[in-house]
Design an enzyme around this catalytic site. Structure first.
Site, PDB file in Angstrom:
ATOM      1  CE1 TYR A  56       6.348   7.618  -9.577  1.00 22.66           C
ATOM      2  CE2 TYR A  56       6.846   9.537 -10.924  1.00 22.66           C
ATOM      3  CZ  TYR A  56       6.385   8.932  -9.829  1.00 22.66           C
ATOM      4  OH  TYR A  56       5.645   9.840  -9.137  1.00 22.66           O
ATOM      5  CB  VAL A  96       3.828   2.647  -6.238  1.00 22.69           C
ATOM      6  CG1 VAL A  96       2.610   3.773  -6.039  1.00 22.69           C
ATOM      7  CG2 VAL A  96       4.927   2.957  -6.072  1.00 22.69           C
ATOM      8  CG  HIS A 112      -1.078   6.739  -3.250  1.00 18.09           C
ATOM      9  ND1 HIS A 112      -0.620   6.877  -2.091  1.00 18.09           N
ATOM     10  CD2 HIS A 112      -2.350   7.445  -2.990  1.00 18.09           C
ATOM     11  CE1 HIS A 112      -1.198   7.752  -1.284  1.00 18.09           C
ATOM     12  NE2 HIS A 112      -2.251   8.046  -1.768  1.00 18.09           N
ATOM     13  CB  CYS A 139      -0.584   1.763 -25.930  1.00 17.84           C
ATOM     14  SG  CYS A 139      -1.749   0.810 -25.375  1.00 17.84           S
ATOM     15  CB  CYS A 142      -4.548   1.574 -28.452  1.00 13.40           C
ATOM     16  SG  CYS A 142      -3.435   3.003 -27.935  1.00 13.40           S
ATOM     17  CB  SER A 181       4.235  10.123   7.681  1.00 18.76           C
ATOM     18  OG  SER A 181       3.566  10.718   6.455  1.00 18.76           O
ATOM     19  CG  ASN A 205       5.006   4.992  11.701  1.00 15.38           C
ATOM     20  OD1 ASN A 205       4.738   4.407  10.582  1.00 15.38           O
ATOM     21  ND2 ASN A 205       5.293   6.470  11.781  1.00 15.38           N
TER      22      ASN A 205
HETATM   23  P1  OAD Z   1       6.218   8.495   4.537  1.00 13.50           P
HETATM   24  O1  OAD Z   1       7.461   8.762   4.176  1.00 13.50           O
HETATM   25  O2  OAD Z   1       5.476   9.998   4.572  1.00 13.50           O
HETATM   26  O3  OAD Z   1       6.094   7.998   5.952  1.00 13.50           O
HETATM   27  C1  OAD Z   1       6.686   6.981   6.252  1.00 13.50           C
HETATM   28  C2  OAD Z   1       6.529   6.631   7.703  1.00 13.50           C
HETATM   29  O4  OAD Z   1       7.063   5.241   8.032  1.00 13.50           O
HETATM   30  C3  OAD Z   1       7.240   7.521   8.578  1.00 13.50           C
HETATM   31  O5  OAD Z   1       6.406   8.059   9.591  1.00 13.50           O
HETATM   32  C4  OAD Z   1       8.294   6.866   9.195  1.00 13.50           C
HETATM   33  O6  OAD Z   1       8.557   7.141  10.688  1.00 13.50           O
HETATM   34  C5  OAD Z   1       7.886   5.448   9.205  1.00 13.50           C
HETATM   35  N1  OAD Z   1       8.853   4.398   9.036  1.00 13.50           N
HETATM   36  C6  OAD Z   1      10.108   4.452   8.572  1.00 13.50           C
HETATM   37  N2  OAD Z   1      10.764   3.228   8.596  1.00 13.50           N
HETATM   38  C7  OAD Z   1      10.172   2.441   9.233  1.00 13.50           C
HETATM   39  C8  OAD Z   1      10.113   1.271   9.684  1.00 13.50           C
HETATM   40  N3  OAD Z   1      11.377   0.379   9.385  1.00 13.50           N
HETATM   41  N4  OAD Z   1       9.097   0.515  10.317  1.00 13.50           N
HETATM   42  C9  OAD Z   1       7.898   1.177  10.625  1.00 13.50           C
HETATM   43  N5  OAD Z   1       7.514   2.665  10.247  1.00 13.50           N
HETATM   44  C10 OAD Z   1       8.644   3.136   9.597  1.00 13.50           C
HETATM   45  O7  OAD Z   1       5.382   7.615   3.577  1.00 13.50           O
HETATM   46  P2  OAD Z   1       3.713   7.526   3.294  1.00 13.50           P
HETATM   47  O8  OAD Z   1       2.919   7.611   4.536  1.00 13.50           O
HETATM   48  O9  OAD Z   1       3.479   5.931   2.956  1.00 13.50           O
HETATM   49  O10 OAD Z   1       2.306   9.179  -2.571  1.00 13.50           O
HETATM   50  O11 OAD Z   1       3.634   8.361   2.334  1.00 13.50           O
HETATM   51  C11 OAD Z   1       2.317   8.563   1.709  1.00 13.50           C
HETATM   52  C12 OAD Z   1       2.559   9.110   0.186  1.00 13.50           C
HETATM   53  O12 OAD Z   1       3.280   9.997   0.084  1.00 13.50           O
HETATM   54  C13 OAD Z   1       2.839   7.839  -0.581  1.00 13.50           C
HETATM   55  O13 OAD Z   1       2.052   6.812  -0.860  1.00 13.50           O
HETATM   56  C14 OAD Z   1       3.548   8.836  -1.801  1.00 13.50           C
HETATM   57  C15 OAD Z   1       4.157  10.172  -1.049  1.00 13.50           C
HETATM   58  O14 OAD Z   1       3.920  11.252  -1.779  1.00 13.50           O
HETATM   59  C16 OAD Z   1       2.382   9.550  -3.793  1.00 13.50           C
HETATM   60  O15 OAD Z   1       3.311   9.392  -4.304  1.00 13.50           O
HETATM   61  C17 OAD Z   1       1.026   9.774  -4.459  1.00 13.50           C
HETATM   62 ZN    ZN Z   2      -3.180   2.629 -25.669  1.00 18.39          ZN
END
Ligand code: OAD
Ligand code: ZN
Length: 236
Positions: A56, A96, A112, A139, A142, A181, A205
């Site tokens: 991170y 995030v 998230h 922290c 605290c 996605s 997308n």
């Molecule tokens: P993903 O990486 O699963 O999906 C990203 C999507 O964006 C895909 O469908 C790509 O085709 C599309 N994409 C890529 N480049 C692009 C662009 N320039 N313009 C438009 N679309 C584009 O990411 P998320 O769906 O955000 O959670 O993932 C959901 C969650 O999974 C995240 O928040 C994270 C991850 O694990 C946690 O960490 C809890």
């Molecule tokens: Zn604390």
């Protein structure tokens, strides 16, 4: 259809891809290179906090160095225009990073969590955080040492602000998902919830998402051009 007044926008990593922040599930994406079970779960953090915090830290540095792109800017501008007309654009993001805010969006719901915040596992106070985190971090609230974690949601944890999100979805007259996605729930279920409520749905997308069949309409292309075009067509 009359012009939508209450637009619910769900964004994902694709919106920040053109700002240089990696997506998760694309070829070469973050979860293609790293095992999420070893980096993004409470169990991973308990077993090996240094590795999780390093991961991170690396991503936080990327966020600090990144800049909003035309997709973030277009959303902020559309929200301001819609507000002038008495409407509301509700922005719910799985991201995030803080690029929506830096482009001018307000009241962004980060389901998230946020990488530029840290949470103390002793007192639960959340503090803005731009530096690296390690087991010597203390922290500000605290004073506990070694209890600060990124204020992000890990697999197995409950996403944030779900009640606010569902209430906004129920009031929307247009649902738009951008750059996600459709692989992670509950966000991936919102399109079907919207349809059940007879709310028109659109996906923007790079390519059809896992949920593509569930949308009424789709625009495929990079978010930095496809999203501004879509919003311009709504006169936003
Ligand atoms: P993903 O990486 O699963 O999906 C990203 C999507 O964006 C895909 O469908 C790509 O085709 C599309 N994409 C890529 N480049 C692009 C662009 N320039 N313009 C438009 N679309 C584009 O990411 P998320 O769906 O955000 O959670 O993932 C959901 C969650 O999974 C995240 O928040 C994270 C991850 O694990 C946690 O960490 C809890
Ligand atoms: Zn604390």
């Amino acid at each position: 259809m009359s012009a939508p007044k209450r637009i619910f926008v769900l964004t994902g990593a694709g919106v920040s891809a053109e700002s240089g922040l990696g997506t998760f599930r694309d070829r070469g994406g973050i979860w293609a290179r790293f095992d999420p079970m070893k980096l993004a779960t409470p169990e991973a953090y308990a077993a090996d906090p240094d590795t999780v915090l390093d991961f991170y830290d690396h991503r936080r540095r990327g966020v600090v160095a990144a800049k909003p792109n035309a997709a973030h800017v277009a959303l902020a501008r559309a929200a301001a225009r819609l507000a002038e007309r008495g409407g509301e654009l509700f922005l719910c993001t799985q991201n995030v990073d803080d690029l929506h805010e830096r482009a001018g969006s307000r009241a962004v719901v980060h389901m998230h969590g946020e990488l530029l915040k840290a949470r103390c596992t002793a007192c639960e106070v959340v503090t803005p955080w731009r530096d690296d985190l390690n087991r010597a971090s203390s922290c500000p609230a605290c004073g506990s040492v070694g209890r600060m974690r990124p204020d992000v949601v890990w697999f197995g944890e409950m996403p944030m602000q779900l009640d606010t999100i569902e209430a906004a979805l129920a009031e929307a007259d247009l649902f738009v998902a951008v750059g996600t996605s459709g692989a992670v729930y509950p966000a991936a279920s919102y399109v079907r919830q919207a349809r059940a409520l007879n709310i028109p749905t659109c996906e923007i997308n790079l390519e059809p998402s896992d949920n593509a069949d569930a949308f009424d309409e789709a625009r495929y292309g990079p978010a930095s051009t496809a999203l501004p075009h879509f919003l311009a067509a709504l006169d936003l």
